[in-house]
Design a protein around this motif. Structure first.
Motif, PDB file in Angstrom:
ATOM      1  N   ALA A 195       0.901  -1.167   0.021  1.00 47.81           N
ATOM      2  CA  ALA A 195      -0.007   0.095  -0.042  1.00 47.81           C
ATOM      3  C   ALA A 195       0.927   1.378  -0.143  1.00 47.81           C
ATOM      4  O   ALA A 195       0.366   2.377   0.081  1.00 47.81           O
ATOM      5  N   GLY A 196       2.298   0.806   0.007  1.00 42.11           N
ATOM      6  CA  GLY A 196       2.898   2.398   0.025  1.00 42.11           C
ATOM      7  C   GLY A 196       3.347   2.794   1.315  1.00 42.11           C
ATOM      8  O   GLY A 196       3.655   4.052   1.543  1.00 42.11           O
ATOM      9  N   VAL A 197       3.009   2.148   2.328  1.00 41.26           N
ATOM     10  CA  VAL A 197       3.222   2.565   3.674  1.00 41.26           C
ATOM     11  C   VAL A 197       4.431   1.480   4.377  1.00 41.26           C
ATOM     12  O   VAL A 197       4.228   0.453   4.454  1.00 41.26           O
ATOM     13  N   LEU A 198       5.540   2.042   4.625  1.00 42.11           N
ATOM     14  CA  LEU A 198       6.561   1.367   5.069  1.00 42.11           C
ATOM     15  C   LEU A 198       6.722   1.392   6.440  1.00 42.11           C
ATOM     16  O   LEU A 198       7.119   2.456   6.963  1.00 42.11           O
ATOM     17  N   ILE A 199       6.367   0.125   7.126  1.00 43.22           N
ATOM     18  CA  ILE A 199       6.608   0.254   8.669  1.00 43.22           C
ATOM     19  C   ILE A 199       8.045  -0.310   8.909  1.00 43.22           C
ATOM     20  O   ILE A 199       8.390  -1.428   8.460  1.00 43.22           O
ATOM     21  N   LYS A 200       9.017   0.112   9.626  1.00 42.85           N
ATOM     22  CA  LYS A 200      10.333  -0.181   9.847  1.00 42.85           C
ATOM     23  C   LYS A 200      10.304  -1.002  10.895  1.00 42.85           C
ATOM     24  O   LYS A 200      10.927  -0.718  11.957  1.00 42.85           O
ATOM     25  N   GLY A 201       9.636  -2.242  10.840  1.00 45.03           N
ATOM     26  CA  GLY A 201      10.000  -3.328  11.829  1.00 45.03           C
ATOM     27  C   GLY A 201       8.655  -3.550  12.428  1.00 45.03           C
ATOM     28  O   GLY A 201       7.680  -2.730  12.857  1.00 45.03           O
ATOM     29  N   GLY A 202       8.475  -4.743  13.182  1.00 42.09           N
ATOM     30  CA  GLY A 202       7.378  -5.186  13.774  1.00 42.09           C
ATOM     31  C   GLY A 202       6.918  -4.617  15.141  1.00 42.09           C
ATOM     32  O   GLY A 202       5.751  -4.495  15.465  1.00 42.09           O
ATOM     33  N   ALA A 203       7.789  -3.887  15.534  1.00 43.09           N
ATOM     34  CA  ALA A 203       7.672  -3.018  16.953  1.00 43.09           C
ATOM     35  C   ALA A 203       6.784  -1.856  16.685  1.00 43.09           C
ATOM     36  O   ALA A 203       5.846  -1.573  17.580  1.00 43.09           O
ATOM     37  N   TYR A 204       6.538  -1.621  15.375  1.00 43.71           N
ATOM     38  CA  TYR A 204       5.712  -0.299  15.150  1.00 43.71           C
ATOM     39  C   TYR A 204       4.320  -0.790  14.566  1.00 43.71           C
ATOM     40  O   TYR A 204       3.632   0.192  13.935  1.00 43.71           O
ATOM     41  N   VAL A 205       3.953  -2.061  14.532  1.00 43.93           N
ATOM     42  CA  VAL A 205       2.686  -2.709  14.025  1.00 43.93           C
ATOM     43  C   VAL A 205       1.739  -2.138  14.867  1.00 43.93           C
ATOM     44  O   VAL A 205       0.723  -1.710  14.390  1.00 43.93           O
ATOM     45  N   GLU A 206       1.777  -2.395  16.214  1.00 47.12           N
ATOM     46  CA  GLU A 206       0.878  -2.371  16.896  1.00 47.12           C
ATOM     47  C   GLU A 206       0.506  -1.051  17.631  1.00 47.12           C
ATOM     48  O   GLU A 206      -0.746  -0.636  17.672  1.00 47.12           O
ATOM     49  N   ALA A 207       1.420   0.056  17.289  1.00 51.94           N
ATOM     50  CA  ALA A 207       1.453   1.184  17.864  1.00 51.94           C
ATOM     51  C   ALA A 207       0.272   1.977  17.239  1.00 51.94           C
ATOM     52  O   ALA A 207      -0.579   2.772  18.026  1.00 51.94           O
ATOM     53  N   PRO A 208       0.122   2.121  15.952  1.00 52.57           N
ATOM     54  CA  PRO A 208      -0.845   2.856  15.285  1.00 52.57           C
ATOM     55  C   PRO A 208      -2.447   2.794  15.725  1.00 52.57           C
ATOM     56  O   PRO A 208      -3.131   3.794  15.939  1.00 52.57           O
ATOM     57  N   GLY A 209      -2.574   1.424  16.210  1.00 47.45           N
ATOM     58  CA  GLY A 209      -3.811   0.898  16.628  1.00 47.45           C
ATOM     59  C   GLY A 209      -4.223   1.536  17.940  1.00 47.45           C
ATOM     60  O   GLY A 209      -5.377   1.772  18.196  1.00 47.45           O
ATOM     61  N   ARG A 210      -3.576   2.056  18.822  1.00 44.87           N
ATOM     62  CA  ARG A 210      -3.703   2.481  19.917  1.00 44.87           C
ATOM     63  C   ARG A 210      -3.292   4.071  20.176  1.00 44.87           C
ATOM     64  O   ARG A 210      -3.269   4.331  21.217  1.00 44.87           O
ATOM     65  N   THR A 211      -3.398   4.946  18.879  1.00 43.30           N
ATOM     66  CA  THR A 211      -3.184   6.004  19.053  1.00 43.30           C
ATOM     67  C   THR A 211      -4.120   6.911  19.638  1.00 43.30           C
ATOM     68  O   THR A 211      -5.463   6.559  19.317  1.00 43.30           O
ATOM     69  N   THR A 212      -3.935   7.743  20.487  1.00 41.70           N
ATOM     70  CA  THR A 212      -4.745   8.439  21.275  1.00 41.70           C
ATOM     71  C   THR A 212      -4.644   9.874  20.890  1.00 41.70           C
ATOM     72  O   THR A 212      -5.527  10.945  20.944  1.00 41.70           O
ATOM     73  N   ALA A 213      -3.477  10.493  20.519  1.00 40.32           N
ATOM     74  CA  ALA A 213      -3.362  11.817  20.304  1.00 40.32           C
ATOM     75  C   ALA A 213      -2.419  11.768  18.921  1.00 40.32           C
ATOM     76  O   ALA A 213      -1.147  11.101  18.750  1.00 40.32           O
ATOM     77  N   LEU A 214      -2.534  12.823  18.390  1.00 37.21           N
ATOM     78  CA  LEU A 214      -1.878  12.803  16.895  1.00 37.21           C
ATOM     79  C   LEU A 214      -1.184  14.314  16.686  1.00 37.21           C
ATOM     80  O   LEU A 214      -2.303  15.064  16.577  1.00 37.21           O
ATOM     81  N   ALA A 215       0.039  14.606  16.610  1.00 35.55           N
ATOM     82  CA  ALA A 215       0.762  15.762  16.277  1.00 35.55           C
ATOM     83  C   ALA A 215       1.095  15.777  14.753  1.00 35.55           C
ATOM     84  O   ALA A 215       1.536  14.976  14.281  1.00 35.55           O
ATOM     85  N   MET A 216       0.777  16.814  14.230  1.00 35.04           N
ATOM     86  CA  MET A 216       1.185  17.006  12.765  1.00 35.04           C
ATOM     87  C   MET A 216       1.658  18.282  12.409  1.00 35.04           C
ATOM     88  O   MET A 216       1.297  19.224  12.934  1.00 35.04           O
ATOM     89  N   ASP A 217       2.655  18.500  11.441  1.00 35.56           N
ATOM     90  CA  ASP A 217       3.043  19.753  11.049  1.00 35.56           C
ATOM     91  C   ASP A 217       1.991  20.346  10.090  1.00 35.56           C
ATOM     92  O   ASP A 217       1.339  19.518   9.616  1.00 35.56           O
ATOM     93  N   LYS A 218       2.036  21.783   9.865  1.00 35.64           N
ATOM     94  CA  LYS A 218       1.086  22.059   8.769  1.00 35.64           C
ATOM     95  C   LYS A 218       1.577  21.997   7.377  1.00 35.64           C
ATOM     96  O   LYS A 218       1.212  21.338   6.330  1.00 35.64           O
ATOM     97  N   ALA A 401       6.270  20.310  23.187  1.00 42.14           N
ATOM     98  CA  ALA A 401       4.677  20.197  22.960  1.00 42.14           C
ATOM     99  C   ALA A 401       4.528  18.690  22.780  1.00 42.14           C
ATOM    100  O   ALA A 401       3.532  18.080  23.428  1.00 42.14           O
ATOM    101  N   ILE A 402       5.298  17.846  22.078  1.00 36.22           N
ATOM    102  CA  ILE A 402       5.209  16.438  22.165  1.00 36.22           C
ATOM    103  C   ILE A 402       5.365  15.790  23.617  1.00 36.22           C
ATOM    104  O   ILE A 402       4.665  14.940  23.978  1.00 36.22           O
ATOM    105  N   GLU A 403       6.447  16.439  24.280  1.00 29.03           N
ATOM    106  CA  GLU A 403       6.597  15.730  25.626  1.00 29.03           C
ATOM    107  C   GLU A 403       5.346  16.156  26.515  1.00 29.03           C
ATOM    108  O   GLU A 403       4.902  14.932  27.328  1.00 29.03           O
ATOM    109  N   GLU A 404       4.859  17.168  26.476  1.00 28.92           N
ATOM    110  CA  GLU A 404       3.333  17.505  26.994  1.00 28.92           C
ATOM    111  C   GLU A 404       2.368  16.414  26.788  1.00 28.92           C
ATOM    112  O   GLU A 404       1.456  15.973  27.551  1.00 28.92           O
ATOM    113  N   LEU A 405       2.224  16.059  25.497  1.00 28.53           N
ATOM    114  CA  LEU A 405       1.230  15.310  25.003  1.00 28.53           C
ATOM    115  C   LEU A 405       1.457  13.669  25.678  1.00 28.53           C
ATOM    116  O   LEU A 405       0.676  12.925  25.715  1.00 28.53           O
TER     117      LEU A 405
END
Length: 547
Positions: A195-218, A401-405
């Motif tokens: 799908a063009g989404v490169l996950i750099k290792g199995g440790a990061y497969v679980e994390a997105p599904g548990r996301t509660t806060a998302l910070a993004m650049d503009k 800001a990320i540390e506060e989140l």
């Protein structure tokens, strides 16, 4: 740690290794940037990267600060204003007084923060590894108990209960349990790569599904990172087409981002454009030239004021453009201002829908972190539906800001594309880079890279992560349930060796067959920004290049 070193290497390449120092006697020479003393003066020519943080003491121009602050537009610089190492000077030559040594620049701090943030990440232990610490001793103790207790206390046959103990060890051998997670992870990684989404290792497969806060650049994330002409405001009886033709004639020979936006709008409107004569760049102000025998000009409202036409721009129009965070470009001739163009960074057409989908998926807080000015950021956030805005941030402010989140949310993600985002990305629980437009530092720092600049893949990624974890939990559940059943049968002497072997191998085959179901869910929903599925060939090519 390897990624952190690569990110630092990419950052080091941003700042030029030498500075052209200007001496008291007027002579100049190239000196290693690390050897330039504080308060020394150096020359920065048009198009050059600035080697050190400093204060402009002579000259005027516009500087591209996107690598450090993320600002989408060039920032005018005059004597007395600050510049940063690693940013790019536009037109005009600047004389700068060094205010910091090479080791203390904002860029140097970013380099240190990337390394520090990686070092502060605690390794996450896998659940199966934790389980094995408890499971293995219990199984061994139970096998010994079955082999010894019935013969010693109940008068059972030694060979019969020793056989049952061996059956227990065979069925308890956690083959299916051990492979249930990695086989699912491999399937999840493969599906995401397709799908063009490169996950750099199995440790990061679980994390997105548990996301509660998302910070993004503009810039480059929510917006396209390219200005567009949002509105044309003709004045004094001039038509919109005539105004666009006048502006485009001055910009024909320019490669400035604002020039490209004006020319694109003129082409879209079907305006025929002929190049103006005797065009001249006024550093930090605008352009001048001649068309049809009359002098014409284009530039900022400050440029209009310097020409004595500041009052010709209606105050309500000026306020309206300012409130939306747009850039005002005045166009005129020697008689006055003929009109105003309103330019703004183009918001991704599907950004609002994507933010709504993220909220629907349970992402409680979506925050915009940007180096752009407050009004621009708030205007974009209001249009897209973002919860919080933090603007005019330097890289260290983004980290704060990320540390506060992180303190207030269980799983925080950061999406970015620039060098200035790298430290904050490293500090988040996991990071997503815009791989098609992102800097090398952002891509190296990130745990997940989107190989196109389509943030529509972020909701897909969250859903994919949850599907992967569902299958992993199914596999673990099937494995443990089968083990528990045969352990019970063995305890009552009702299991046989061949049955234990068949159950063990059968469950192993079952979990292997269950995991590839993830491969059927790799397609990304198409959207206005082109979120169509990416071919396997592209994904394989990206993987081959070491992403």
């Amino acid at each position: 740690m390897g990624r952190a070193r690569n990110a630092v290497s990419a950052l080091l390449d941003l700042a030029p290794p030498t500075a052209r120092v200007l001496y008291e006697d007027g002579s100049e020479s190239d000196v290693p940037a690390a050897a330039v003393a504080v308060n020394a003066r150096f020359i920065v020519r048009g198009g050059d990267r600035i080697p050190l943080d400093g204060e402009v003491v002579d000259g005027a121009g516009a500087v591209d600060q996107a690598p450090i602050t993320g600002e989408s537009a060039l920032v005018p610089k005059e004597p007395g204003e600050e510049v940063y190492a690693g940013t790019i000077n536009g037109e005009g030559t600047l004389t700068v007084r060094a205010t910091k040594a090479a080791s203390d620049t904002v860029l140097a701090k970013i380099i240190r923060m990337v390394g520090d943030a990686h070092a502060r990440r605690a390794p996450v232990e896998q659940w199966v590894a934790k389980f094995a610490r408890i499971y293995t001793p219990i199984v061994m103790a139970l096998a010994i108990t079955i082999a010894l207790v019935p013969p010693l206390l109940l008068g059972g046959a030694w060979d019969y209960w020793f056989y049952n103990a061996l059956v227990l060890l065979v069925i308890a051998c956690p083959c299916a349990l051990v492979i249930s997670t990695p086989v699912s992870i491999v399937a999840a990684l493969t599906a995401s790569a397709r799908a063009g989404v490169l996950i750099k290792g199995g440790a990061y497969v679980e994390a997105p599904g548990r996301t509660t806060a998302l910070a993004m650049d503009k810039t480059g994330t929510i917006t396209m990172g390219e200005p567009e002409v949002a509105a044309v405001h003709p004045l004094v009886g001039v038509s919109a087409r005539d105004l666009m033709a006048l502006a485009a004639s001055l910009e024909v020979r320019s490669s400035h981002p604002l020039a490209r936006a004006i020319l694109s709008r003129a082409k879209a409107d079907g305006v025929s454009v002929s190049a103006a004569e005797d065009t001249r760049t006024v550093p930090g102000r605008g352009l001048e030239g001649r068309a049809d025998g009359r002098a014409i000009w284009l530039g900022s409202d400050r440029f209009a004021e310097e020409k004595g036409f500041g009052n010709a721009i209606p105050a309500d129009l000026r306020d309206q453009i300012g409130e939306t965070g747009s850039t005002l470009v005045a166009v005129g001739d020697k008689a006055g201002v003929t009109g105003v163009l309103e330019l703004r960074d183009r918001i991704r057409p599907d950004a609002k829908g994507i933010v709504a989908r993220l909220h629907a998926q349970g992402v409680e807080t979506i925050v915009m972190l940007t180096g752009d000015n407050e009004r621009t950021a708030r205007a974009v956030a209001a249009e897209v539906g973002i919860d919080e805005v933090r603007a005019e941030l330097l890289p260290e402010d983004k980290v704060t800001a990320i540390e506060e989140l992180v303190e207030s949310h269980d799983m925080v993600a950061m999406i970015g594309d620039g060098v200035n985002d790298a430290p904050a990305m490293a500090r988040a629980h996991y990071a997503i880079a815009m791989g098609a437009v992102g800097s090398d530092a952002a891509i190296e720092t990130a745990d997940i890279a989107l190989m196109t600049d389509d943030i529509g893949k972020v909701p897909w990624l969250i859903g994919h992560s949850r599907r992967a974890m569902t299958i992993i939990h199914q596999n673990i559940g099937i494995s443990l349930a089968t083990k528990a059943l045969f352990v019970g049968l063995t305890a009552f002497g009702m299991a046989s060796m061949w049955g234990a072997i068949a159950a063990d191998v059968g469950v192993s085959l079952l979990v292997v067959a269950n995991a590839p179901r993830l491969l059927n869910g790799h397609r990304v929903e198409a959207g206005p920004s082109g979120g169509e599925p990416i071919g396997e060939r592209m994904a394989k090519g990206a993987l081959a290049h070491g992403h």
